[in-house]
Design a protein around this motif. Structure first.
Motif, PDB file in Angstrom:
ATOM      1  N   TYR A 162      -3.283   8.529  -0.411  1.00  0.00           N
ATOM      2  CA  TYR A 162      -4.184   7.857   0.523  1.00  0.00           C
ATOM      3  C   TYR A 162      -5.619   8.265   0.231  1.00  0.00           C
ATOM      4  O   TYR A 162      -5.876   9.200  -0.536  1.00  0.00           O
ATOM      5  N   TRP A 175       0.813  -1.219   0.000  1.00  0.00           N
ATOM      6  CA  TRP A 175       0.000   0.000   0.000  1.00  0.00           C
ATOM      7  C   TRP A 175       0.847   1.270   0.000  1.00  0.00           C
ATOM      8  O   TRP A 175       0.427   2.296  -0.519  1.00  0.00           O
ATOM      9  N   GLN A 176       2.063   1.188   0.563  1.00  0.00           N
ATOM     10  CA  GLN A 176       2.907   2.377   0.684  1.00  0.00           C
ATOM     11  C   GLN A 176       4.058   2.322  -0.317  1.00  0.00           C
ATOM     12  O   GLN A 176       4.822   1.358  -0.346  1.00  0.00           O
TER      13      GLN A 176
END
Length: 651
Positions: free
Chosen positions: A443, A253-254
């Motif tokens: 995000y 996700w990052q």
């Protein structure tokens, strides 16, 4: 002081010391308030003035942020040195009517330290506090405005009492738009488009001035010979991007990047120093605002800045220190110099409310500017991270005159990144090498919209070989080779490990240098590592498999130097584990390094809960290992701060 009623020569000076622009924004808002009270108002940075010249103004307001270890920002340090001259008398600033406002972060030990020591020194030199100083905490749920707005309102009422307006004269109403000091105008007015250099009337043209005169120091004509234009601090460099590598897995996700760039010249820097990268707005976003504001027809025509006030006002141009060599266009301004994706401040809503004829939208925009609606403003802007562009899309009847673009839209500021390289990583052949660890900001917000950081989105798309203009600036950790023999306890979760990596490589180089000196002098080695102090790194992140930055590198370095790397991965087990828990687990190691061997602790990473949790863990370490009462443990930490052995740099 006695109240004054004369309107003539009502002069106010607003000074700021700002590292990232927050104190500058606050100073601008104070300046607008003073203008509405009909003061001739000058806003500039602290280093631009000689302290003795402040007496030439009826009121001086200073706003300053705290950086590093309780330090003043770079554009306030010359001013501070002037105040510390030993020969100054206690009456040096007699006649200066003063108030100050500090911006700080309570997660730092020296919260609002810069504002406090500056205010105290000014008072020691005879300046009179005519209104109580104020302080803001970035950690407050509603941000700095929670304390700034009540303070500003109180200052306004107080000044109306001290400096009453003449009979029949009222303050300029909040719903009346202040005339800008500079506006944009066409180089070659095109009557076919109905556009002239004076579409917004009443401006004295300065189109014959050079670009340097527009935007460099010459654009600020000294007031009483004591003022200079704003400055950009640091060493400006041209670098080439050599590496833009993702460290985290593609499906993680990052997105975290390792960047490497080189400068042709040999440049010196230390662990803790920062590199500023100047982003650009995405062309699609620029095209959107051009269409939305009906600016498309003039987007690519040559333009310049014009004064809208008499030349004797000596006002700084909206975008000082910008290089406008070649033709300047509105599109160029929007791509390179104006921030359309920032979270808007209250003042933005105040201005754009004047550019709509829709009564519902106008009323709603004005509501956001009122202190009693601060919660709603926070929920609309800060909480969902809503951007200026999105606000303009939602309030679609707002049409900002293109001439006002640089007065309404904030400056697109550079973003600072801690340098992750040091020691032998600092050089690449005859060039200087800089390495950065950058988390790409992307995000989903509470309103289910994707948010991307302006600078990191720009960085993510940069191909290898890109040439960039950057600024190298001294950081706040104050690291020197004199620290080599002291143990170093480094706490750097997430990208906070960047300056820690720089320091570890630097300590390895010190180790090798000390070995050569030791061998040349036929001296015995200590600790088996040439006398260098032990290094302990506490690194934390979410997952071992995905987020363990530089894992193999740490393993190699542990074999070369007295380095021990301890980790905490919060999501790899049911119960979350953070670095503060590992600090307490390793209490003897930490106590021996910091208390027995009088080492230094470095805390870097995200501000907020982490620094406070780490500090609490250290207090518990001293209590358990040193058999100290809590008061004694806290006192020991304070003594470490005073000795320069407790250093924090968070963001």
């Amino acid at each position: 002081m006695a109240a004054q009623s004369a309107e003539e020569n009502r002069s106010a000076l607003v000074l700021y010391g700002s590292e990232t622009g927050n104190a500058h924004d606050v100073a601008d808002e104070i300046g607008r308030m003073l203008e509405r009270l009909r003061f001739s108002t000058y806003v500039t940075h602290l280093d631009a003035v000689d302290p003795a010249s402040m007496v030439n103004h009826n009121i001086v307001v200073i706003t300053v942020s705290t950086t590093g270890q309780g330090d003043l920002p770079h554009n306030a340090r010359v001013f501070w040195k002037r105040l510390l001259r030993k020969k100054l008398s206690p009456k040096h600033l007699e006649g200066v009517n003063l108030t100050t406002f500090g911006l700080g972060d309570s997660s730092y030990p020296k919260y609002n330290w810069a504002a406090r020591k500056l205010h105290k020194r000014l008072a020691q030199l005879g300046a009179e506090e005519i209104y109580q100083r104020g302080e803001a905490d970035e950690q407050h749920p509603e941000g700095s405005d929670a304390s700034f707005l009540p303070w500003l309102s109180g200052l306004r009422q107080h000044l109306l009492q001290l400096f009453p307006l003449g009979q029949g004269v009222e303050p300029i109403p909040d719903d009346l738009l202040l005339e800008p000091r500079w506006t944009l105008a066409l180089d070659h007015p095109n009557s076919d488009l109905g556009l002239t250099s004076h579409s917004v009337p009443g401006f004295e043209s300065c189109s014959g001035m050079s670009a340097k005169a527009h935007f460099g120091e010459e654009s600020v004509m000294p007031i009483n010979g004591s003022y200079a234009g704003d400055q950009t601090y640091g060493n400006h460099l041209r670098v080439v991007l050599e590496e833009n590598r993702r460290l985290t897995p593609a499906d993680h996700w990052q997105d975290v990047r390792h960047l490497a760039m080189t400068a042709e010249d040999q440049v010196s820097y230390k662990p803790g120093d920062v590199l500023t990268i100047y982003p650009k707005n995405p062309p699609d976003d620029v095209e959107t605002i051009l269409r939305l504001m009906h600016w498309t027809d003039i987007a690519d025509l040559p333009i310049h800045f014009e004064r809208s006030r008499p030349a004797q006002d000596h006002i700084v141009c909206p975008l000082p220190n910008r290089d406008f060599s070649g033709s300047l266009t509105l599109r160029n301004l929007l791509i390179n110099h104006l921030d359309i994706n920032a979270i808007p401040r209250r003042s933005f809503f105040s201005i754009i409310a004047q550019f709509t004829t829709d009564p519902f939208q106008k009323d709603r925009l004005i509501e956001f500017t009122k202190p009693e609606y601060l919660d709603e403003l926070y929920d609309y802007t800060t909480r969902p991270r809503r951007s200026i562009l999105e606000v303009l899309q939602e309030f679609d009847t707002v049409k900002i005159p293109w001439q006002w673009a640089a007065n309404v839209l904030p400056e697109l500021r550079g973003r600072q990144f801690s340098i992750a390289s040091g020691g032998q990583l600092r050089t690449s052949g005859s060039s200087t090498r800089f390495e950065l660890l950058v988390a790409i900001v992307k995000y989903k917000t509470v309103i289910k919209k994707i948010r991307e950081g302006t600078c990191t989105r720009y960085i993510a798309g940069l191909p290898v070989g890109t040439s960039l203009q950057v600024t190298l600036q001294e950081g706040g950790l104050g690291i020197s080779q004199g620290d080599a023999k002291r143990p170093a306890v480094m706490i750097g979760p997430g990208t906070g490990v960047a300056p820690m990596r720089s320091l570890i490589w630097e300590r390895l180089q010190w180790d090798e240098q000390m070995a050569k000196i030791s061998q040349a002098g036929n001296n015995s080695l200590t600790n088996g590592y040439n006398g260098i102090g032990k290094s302990v790194l506490f690194f934390g992140n979410r997952n071992y498999e995905s987020d363990y930055f530089y894992q193999r590198e740490w393993q190699t370095l542990e074999e070369k130097m007295p380095l021990h790397v301890l980790t905490a991965f919060s999501r790899d087990q049911k119960e979350k584990i953070y670095v503060q828990a590992i600090i307490k687990e390793q209490s003897k190691t930490v106590f021996d390094a910091l208390h027995i061997s009088r080492g230094t602790v470095y805390i870097c990473g995200s501000s907020g809960k982490m620094p406070q949790a780490v500090r609490e863990a250290l207090v518990e370490v001293f209590q358990s290992e040193g058999a100290m009462e809590r008061d004694a443990a806290e006192a020991y930490l304070l003594s470490m701060e005073k000795e320069g052995r407790y250093k924090q740099e968070t963001w």
